[in-house]
Design an enzyme around this catalytic site. Sequence first.
Site, PDB file in Angstrom:
ATOM      1  N   GLY A  39      66.829 -11.798 -60.085  1.00  0.00           N
ATOM      2  CA  GLY A  39      65.988 -12.695 -59.950  1.00  0.00           C
ATOM      3  C   GLY A  39      64.382 -12.879 -59.726  1.00  0.00           C
ATOM      4  N   GLY A 184      55.532 -24.322 -44.529  1.00  0.00           N
ATOM      5  CA  GLY A 184      56.274 -23.749 -44.989  1.00  0.00           C
ATOM      6  C   GLY A 184      56.648 -22.230 -44.832  1.00  0.00           C
ATOM      7  N   HIS A 447      72.203  -2.490 -22.228  1.00  0.00           N
ATOM      8  CA  HIS A 447      70.862  -2.137 -21.711  1.00  0.00           C
ATOM      9  C   HIS A 447      69.951  -0.267 -21.967  1.00  0.00           C
ATOM     10  CE1 HIS A 447      67.488  -2.844 -18.612  1.00  0.00           C
ATOM     11  NE2 HIS A 447      67.947  -1.626 -17.802  1.00  0.00           N
TER      12      HIS A 447
HETATM   13  P1  NAI Z   1      58.708 -25.572 -47.645  1.00  0.00           P
HETATM   14  O1  NAI Z   1      60.127 -26.826 -48.376  1.00  0.00           O
HETATM   15  O2  NAI Z   1      59.306 -24.229 -46.805  1.00  0.00           O
HETATM   16  O3  NAI Z   1      57.748 -25.664 -46.848  1.00  0.00           O
HETATM   17  C1  NAI Z   1      56.493 -26.648 -47.891  1.00  0.00           C
HETATM   18  C2  NAI Z   1      55.278 -27.022 -47.007  1.00  0.00           C
HETATM   19  O4  NAI Z   1      54.650 -27.495 -47.486  1.00  0.00           O
HETATM   20  C3  NAI Z   1      56.561 -28.153 -46.313  1.00  0.00           C
HETATM   21  O5  NAI Z   1      56.128 -27.896 -45.202  1.00  0.00           O
HETATM   22  C4  NAI Z   1      55.562 -29.454 -46.931  1.00  0.00           C
HETATM   23  O6  NAI Z   1      55.437 -30.523 -46.062  1.00  0.00           O
HETATM   24  C5  NAI Z   1      54.516 -29.488 -47.497  1.00  0.00           C
HETATM   25  N1  NAI Z   1      54.152 -29.845 -48.143  1.00  0.00           N
HETATM   26  C6  NAI Z   1      54.459 -30.940 -49.463  1.00  0.00           C
HETATM   27  N2  NAI Z   1      53.864 -31.297 -49.585  1.00  0.00           N
HETATM   28  C7  NAI Z   1      52.308 -30.653 -48.973  1.00  0.00           C
HETATM   29  C8  NAI Z   1      50.507 -31.842 -49.456  1.00  0.00           C
HETATM   30  N3  NAI Z   1      50.667 -32.498 -50.504  1.00  0.00           N
HETATM   31  N4  NAI Z   1      49.599 -31.138 -48.507  1.00  0.00           N
HETATM   32  C9  NAI Z   1      50.492 -30.275 -47.173  1.00  0.00           C
HETATM   33  N5  NAI Z   1      51.262 -29.813 -47.305  1.00  0.00           N
HETATM   34  C10 NAI Z   1      52.725 -30.496 -47.742  1.00  0.00           C
HETATM   35  O7  NAI Z   1      58.670 -24.467 -48.986  1.00  0.00           O
HETATM   36  P2  NAI Z   1      58.550 -23.447 -49.247  1.00  0.00           P
HETATM   37  O8  NAI Z   1      58.371 -22.533 -48.267  1.00  0.00           O
HETATM   38  O9  NAI Z   1      57.612 -23.020 -50.370  1.00  0.00           O
HETATM   39  O10 NAI Z   1      59.615 -22.209 -49.585  1.00  0.00           O
HETATM   40  C11 NAI Z   1      60.590 -22.183 -50.305  1.00  0.00           C
HETATM   41  C12 NAI Z   1      62.262 -22.425 -50.133  1.00  0.00           C
HETATM   42  O11 NAI Z   1      61.596 -21.320 -50.461  1.00  0.00           O
HETATM   43  C13 NAI Z   1      62.234 -23.100 -49.425  1.00  0.00           C
HETATM   44  O12 NAI Z   1      63.606 -24.108 -49.875  1.00  0.00           O
HETATM   45  C14 NAI Z   1      62.059 -21.681 -48.344  1.00  0.00           C
HETATM   46  O13 NAI Z   1      63.705 -22.007 -47.129  1.00  0.00           O
HETATM   47  C15 NAI Z   1      62.389 -20.103 -49.508  1.00  0.00           C
HETATM   48  N6  NAI Z   1      62.464 -19.427 -48.897  1.00  0.00           N
HETATM   49  C16 NAI Z   1      62.511 -18.603 -47.781  1.00  0.00           C
HETATM   50  C17 NAI Z   1      62.479 -17.934 -47.479  1.00  0.00           C
HETATM   51  C18 NAI Z   1      62.637 -16.540 -46.140  1.00  0.00           C
HETATM   52  O14 NAI Z   1      64.063 -17.102 -46.257  1.00  0.00           O
HETATM   53  N7  NAI Z   1      62.531 -16.024 -44.878  1.00  0.00           N
HETATM   54  C19 NAI Z   1      60.818 -17.234 -47.892  1.00  0.00           C
HETATM   55  C20 NAI Z   1      60.560 -17.601 -48.808  1.00  0.00           C
HETATM   56  C21 NAI Z   1      61.182 -18.548 -49.149  1.00  0.00           C
END
Ligand code: NAI
Length: 468
Positions: A39, A184, A447
């Site tokens: 995936g 994000g 430690h």
């Molecule tokens: P996200 O939901 O974490 O962040 C998206 C961000 O874009 C938000 O802060 C939002 O406010 C902002 N945003 C939305 N519309 C906007 C606009 N018009 N102008 C400016 N900012 C805007 O989504 P992201 O980073 O794309 O990740 C997607 C998914 O993948 C999430 O659910 C995340 O948890 C998951 N993911 C997890 C990872 C990890 O656990 N390390 C790594 C990568 C992704």
Amino acid sequence: MAYDLVVIGSGPGGYVCAVKAAQLGLKVAVVEKRATYGGTCLNIGCIPSKALLHASEMFAHAAHGMDALGVEVSAPKLNLEKMMAHKDATVKSNVDGVSFLFKKNKIDGFIGTGRIVSAGKVSVTGDDGKVQELEAKNIVIATGSDVAGIPGVNVEIDEKVIISSTGGIALEKVPAHLIVVGGGVIGMELGSVWSRLGAKVTVVEYLDKLLGGMDGDVSKQFQRMMAKQGMDIRTDAKVTGVEKTANGAKVTYEPVKGGDAQTLEADVVLIATGRKPYTAGLGLEEAGVKLDNRGRVEIDGHFKTNVDGIYAIGDVVRGPMLAHKAEDEGVAIAEIIAGQHGHVNYDVIPGVVYTQPEVASVGKTEEELKAAGIAYKVGKFPFTANGRARAMLATDGFVKILADKDTDRVLGGHIVGFGAGEMIHEIAVLMEFGGSSEDLGRTCHAHPTMSEAVKEAALATFFKPIHM
Ligand code: NAI
């Protein structure tokens, strides 16, 4: 061919579900559209991004982090092609690992597009157009998610100039200027990669903080650290347009609190504004499977859709879009189908952001406890007071523990710091067992370790830390 279970999608949700079901004695098939299993996570997500995060961190460390330790090296030279080859080799060994697990567990894999014909029947259309039909006593939809784009904004992602995370792990050269739309998880991880490799990175985020759902103290500290690393961070900024120009792309944003629209130009723009459930072409409408108002497959408390024999897990259903959440759901539904009592504890799902330092979190944030009206106490301990962190010059960050004011039961743990993603799990295990901050604080910790800061934060929660 007749199966006890046909899983559609072979990401962490789907492949783990298949392996678990096979271990429990079921005859299992997996249908996968991509040429390789694993995936988004293994092919174009978690795994390749971590290869690049590690490699770029080594590069930045060689450039800036070693002199103070008395290791003098000449300026490192970037070989991006080789770094990408390391990433590709990492992906290959992981996706090959899934094929191995399928063989070992006698799971039949079908490469092609899966479609639910009706309850009990899945068709697989191969690249050559040939269609096979599989009989399935049970069907699990584990088709994951796809790039959502910017809500209300028409953006054409070409994966070269205007990119999603897919293009963000495959750039052929380091951009001079990268604009990240969305502060994000994806934005901050991939922004870090290219910033470390030399790009000027500007992050444009709609909210008033980065990493929106995280604890407020964590977000604040994180933003300071990212700014210190050289990122230009613009919060309260709503992106309203992204267009290609002769030399790159132009981003327009409006200050959320009012004011004139601004434009920024860059050679590459990363769109990281979330992901959406992937259900296209699955035949859900024809099969009568209901979606909720956000396009996710609707399920009950046992992953069952409104149609008997059809279940769904992972990013395509409610809950955080995290690989490990999907994996746990995969195990639970396999157990349920096999007649056992599968269960996922949604209160204890860790989340990690793999920047440097890392950010890790489990359970409730302080804001969530306040909103829920739960009386709580807080214990915090900074890595500046931790011996091992000082020895490694890794003193950025802190541990924060939240516990119920009356019972002392730990309700949340938040760590910003080197290795946070590994340290968070002792708090997760404690929470699974309903442990208190006193339990954690009285547990002997080796430690000198970074984890002693977790113990000290726990001590601070129920009484006082020793080293502060
Ligand atoms: P996200 O939901 O974490 O962040 C998206 C961000 O874009 C938000 O802060 C939002 O406010 C902002 N945003 C939305 N519309 C906007 C606009 N018009 N102008 C400016 N900012 C805007 O989504 P992201 O980073 O794309 O990740 C997607 C998914 O993948 C999430 O659910 C995340 O948890 C998951 N993911 C997890 C990872 C990890 O656990 N390390 C790594 C990568 C992704």
